[in-house]
Design an enzyme around this catalytic site. Structure first.
Site, PDB file in Angstrom:
ATOM      1  N   SER A  41       0.847  -1.207   0.000  1.00 49.59           N
ATOM      2  CA  SER A  41       0.000   0.000   0.000  1.00 49.59           C
ATOM      3  C   SER A  41       0.878   1.250   0.000  1.00 49.59           C
ATOM      4  CB  SER A  41      -0.888   0.002   1.262  1.00 49.59           C
ATOM      5  OG  SER A  41      -0.068  -0.020   2.413  1.00 49.59           O
ATOM      6  N   GLY A  42       0.215   2.391  -0.140  1.00 49.44           N
ATOM      7  CA  GLY A  42       0.831   3.687   0.142  1.00 49.44           C
ATOM      8  C   GLY A  42       2.074   4.033  -0.666  1.00 49.44           C
ATOM      9  N   ILE A  43       3.004   4.666   0.015  1.00 49.96           N
ATOM     10  CA  ILE A  43       4.198   5.205  -0.640  1.00 49.96           C
ATOM     11  C   ILE A  43       5.029   4.074  -1.257  1.00 49.96           C
ATOM     12  CG2 ILE A  43       6.353   6.490  -0.239  1.00 49.96           C
ATOM     13  CD1 ILE A  43       4.859   7.963   2.078  1.00 49.96           C
ATOM     14  N   GLY A  44       5.098   2.934  -0.576  1.00 48.67           N
ATOM     15  CA  GLY A  44       5.894   1.803  -1.077  1.00 48.67           C
ATOM     16  C   GLY A  44       5.332   1.246  -2.370  1.00 48.67           C
ATOM     17  N   SER A  54      10.684  10.482   7.885  1.00 43.28           N
ATOM     18  CA  SER A  54       9.474  11.272   8.178  1.00 43.28           C
ATOM     19  C   SER A  54       9.897  12.684   8.563  1.00 43.28           C
ATOM     20  CB  SER A  54       8.750  10.634   9.367  1.00 43.28           C
ATOM     21  OG  SER A  54       7.673  11.434   9.796  1.00 43.28           O
ATOM     22  N   TYR A  86       7.101   6.642  17.807  1.00 42.18           N
ATOM     23  CA  TYR A  86       7.322   6.701  16.351  1.00 42.18           C
ATOM     24  C   TYR A  86       8.472   7.659  16.038  1.00 42.18           C
ATOM     25  CZ  TYR A  86       6.205   7.751  11.418  1.00 42.18           C
ATOM     26  OH  TYR A  86       6.254   7.940  10.056  1.00 42.18           O
TER      27      TYR A  86
HETATM   28  P1  NAP Z   1       1.137   2.425   4.690  1.00 41.82           P
HETATM   29  O1  NAP Z   1       0.258   2.518   3.507  1.00 41.82           O
HETATM   30  O2  NAP Z   1       0.573   1.910   5.961  1.00 41.82           O
HETATM   31  O3  NAP Z   1       2.417   1.579   4.266  1.00 41.82           O
HETATM   32  C1  NAP Z   1       3.279   0.995   5.188  1.00 41.82           C
HETATM   33  C2  NAP Z   1       3.729  -0.316   4.597  1.00 41.82           C
HETATM   34  O4  NAP Z   1       4.647  -0.936   5.499  1.00 41.82           O
HETATM   35  C3  NAP Z   1       2.556  -1.266   4.397  1.00 41.82           C
HETATM   36  O5  NAP Z   1       2.669  -1.815   3.111  1.00 41.82           O
HETATM   37  C4  NAP Z   1       2.766  -2.309   5.484  1.00 41.82           C
HETATM   38  O6  NAP Z   1       2.366  -3.589   5.079  1.00 41.82           O
HETATM   39  C5  NAP Z   1       4.271  -2.283   5.596  1.00 41.82           C
HETATM   40  N1  NAP Z   1       4.741  -2.891   6.834  1.00 41.82           N
HETATM   41  C6  NAP Z   1       4.333  -2.651   8.094  1.00 41.82           C
HETATM   42  N2  NAP Z   1       5.000  -3.430   8.955  1.00 41.82           N
HETATM   43  C7  NAP Z   1       5.856  -4.173   8.207  1.00 41.82           C
HETATM   44  C8  NAP Z   1       6.810  -5.162   8.515  1.00 41.82           C
HETATM   45  N3  NAP Z   1       7.023  -5.574   9.769  1.00 41.82           N
HETATM   46  N4  NAP Z   1       7.524  -5.715   7.499  1.00 41.82           N
HETATM   47  C9  NAP Z   1       7.306  -5.340   6.239  1.00 41.82           C
HETATM   48  N5  NAP Z   1       6.397  -4.421   5.886  1.00 41.82           N
HETATM   49  C10 NAP Z   1       5.680  -3.846   6.858  1.00 41.82           C
HETATM   50  O7  NAP Z   1       1.744   3.828   5.064  1.00 41.82           O
HETATM   51  P2  NAP Z   1       2.764   4.803   4.292  1.00 41.82           P
HETATM   52  O8  NAP Z   1       2.402   6.157   4.748  1.00 41.82           O
HETATM   53  O9  NAP Z   1       2.823   4.518   2.847  1.00 41.82           O
HETATM   54  O10 NAP Z   1       4.143   4.410   4.982  1.00 41.82           O
HETATM   55  C11 NAP Z   1       5.351   4.264   4.249  1.00 41.82           C
HETATM   56  C12 NAP Z   1       6.480   4.954   5.001  1.00 41.82           C
HETATM   57  O11 NAP Z   1       6.233   6.356   5.005  1.00 41.82           O
HETATM   58  C13 NAP Z   1       6.604   4.532   6.469  1.00 41.82           C
HETATM   59  O12 NAP Z   1       7.966   4.302   6.781  1.00 41.82           O
HETATM   60  C14 NAP Z   1       6.081   5.742   7.213  1.00 41.82           C
HETATM   61  O13 NAP Z   1       6.637   5.856   8.493  1.00 41.82           O
HETATM   62  C15 NAP Z   1       6.494   6.861   6.293  1.00 41.82           C
HETATM   63  N6  NAP Z   1       5.762   8.128   6.495  1.00 41.82           N
HETATM   64  C16 NAP Z   1       4.423   8.196   6.274  1.00 41.82           C
HETATM   65  C17 NAP Z   1       3.772   9.408   6.473  1.00 41.82           C
HETATM   66  C18 NAP Z   1       2.290   9.554   6.256  1.00 41.82           C
HETATM   67  O14 NAP Z   1       1.741  10.611   6.582  1.00 41.82           O
HETATM   68  N7  NAP Z   1       1.601   8.582   5.698  1.00 41.82           N
HETATM   69  C19 NAP Z   1       4.485  10.533   6.894  1.00 41.82           C
HETATM   70  C20 NAP Z   1       5.854  10.422   7.124  1.00 41.82           C
HETATM   71  C21 NAP Z   1       6.476   9.213   6.903  1.00 41.82           C
HETATM   72  P3  NAP Z   1       1.127  -4.415   5.651  1.00 41.82           P
HETATM   73  O15 NAP Z   1       0.101  -4.358   4.564  1.00 41.82           O
HETATM   74  O16 NAP Z   1       1.684  -5.785   5.847  1.00 41.82           O
HETATM   75  O17 NAP Z   1       0.695  -3.774   6.930  1.00 41.82           O
END
Ligand code: NAP
Length: 278
Positions: A14-17, A140, A153
């Site tokens: 999902s998301g950024i990844g 972040s 966090y």
């Molecule tokens: P997200 O959609 O929740 O994506 C996070 C991803 O990490 C999900 O695909 C999740 O997979 C995976 N994940 C969680 N635990 C894991 C583990 N133990 N091993 C492998 N994968 C795992 O949220 P996102 O916002 O795109 O997050 C991506 C990055 O951006 C993160 O590092 C986050 O801290 C950073 N970030 C986000 C924001 C924001 O506002 N969204 C702001 C600053 C930084 P599952 O489907 O398995 O849960």
């Protein structure tokens, strides 16, 4: 024809990844998109198909260190040495310190710091020997300044930036560029699932503050950056011919990071620390 670079991206369900994996594939990279549960690959594969690119999917949980490095070895065997590692997987547990037990603090470190360190350590030897490589970690704005009710966090994100900033000038001597990408509020599963009211019981002394913070956070969410836009910066950090240490994904992220850090691209620190190696 030159062989394609091989990229491993974590947390791509999902998301950024997800958007980073597709963006790198569009840039001509052989992408191995990893996720905890490969049964969740549907949205990634649909996006890839829509964009006309192919992506390999592998299971990788960053908290299962042995399994994670085994996955990296299998990728190297099948596709060749990993040239780009994107440490994107992350989680967020909300709460102020009194509400965070050791297990919560440890979990944040496990996912956001120790897992990143282990994967990075594992790909470094082959990158060093090749004299080239990219390590890009999605950190972040909360890696540059603390945020209320996000103590665990932010602590883990500060930790991962400290690790990467220390590594960067040394790895650069071997042709390996180390970067961190700092999104601020981005519209993803992580922010959708943030519910501060869940953390606090009815008599909790922090309730009023938490409500105020939740209101503020919801306001920021209304202006959240789309995940694909943040991912485009991750792809740029991984592909650019002019790598730099620190990247913000939006004006909002630049403003927030700038509250605490004037070295927005990280060049000053890396240059100064690099002189310690001469
Ligand atoms: P997200 O959609 O929740 O994506 C996070 C991803 O990490 C999900 O695909 C999740 O997979 C995976 N994940 C969680 N635990 C894991 C583990 N133990 N091993 C492998 N994968 C795992 O949220 P996102 O916002 O795109 O997050 C991506 C990055 O951006 C993160 O590092 C986050 O801290 C950073 N970030 C986000 C924001 C924001 O506002 N969204 C702001 C600053 C930084 P599952 O489907 O398995 O849960």
């Amino acid at each position: 024809m030159a062989e394609k670079k091989v990229a491993v991206v974590t947390g791509t369900s999902s998301g950024i990844g997800l958007h980073t994996a597709v963006g790198l594939a569009r840039a001509g990279v052989q992408v191995v998109a990893t996720m905890r549960d490969t049964g969740m690959a549907g949205p990634l594969l649909a996006e890839a198909a829509g964009q006309g690119v192919e992506i390999a999917v592998r299971g990788l949980d960053v908290t299962d260190r042995a399994g994670a490095v085994r996955c990296l070895d299998e990728v190297a065997e099948e596709y060749g040495p990993v040239g780009i590692l994107v440490n994107n997987a992350g989680q967020c547990i909300a709460g102020t310190l009194e509400e965070l037990d050791d297990a919560a603090l440890q979990h944040m470190l496990d996912v956001n710091y120790l897992g990143v360190a282990a994967l990075t350590r594992h790909v470094l030897p082959s990158m060093r020997e090749a004299g080239a490589g990219r390590i890009v970690t999605v950190s972040s704005n909360g890696a540059a300044h603390g945020e209320p009710f996000l103590d665990a966090y932010c602590g883990s994100k500060f930790a991962v930036e400290g690790l990467m900033q220390s590594l960067a000038p040394v790895a650069a001597r071997f042709g390996v560029a180390v970067s961190v990408v700092e999104p601020a509020f981005t519209a993803t599963k992580m922010t959708e699932n943030m519910d501060f009211s869940r953390v606090f019981g009815p008599d909790d002394p922090y309730n009023g503050l938490a409500e105020n913070f939740a209101r503020h956070a919801n306001g920021l969410m209304a202006q959240a950056q789309p995940a694909a836009e943040a991912a485009a910066v991750v792809v740029e950090a991984a592909m650019t011919d002019s790598p730099r240490f620190r990247w913000q994904t939006s004006e909002a992220a630049r403003e927030l990071v700038g509250l605490s850090i004037s070295d927005l691209d990280g060049g000053n620190v890396i240059s100064a620390m690099s002189t310690w190696l001469d």
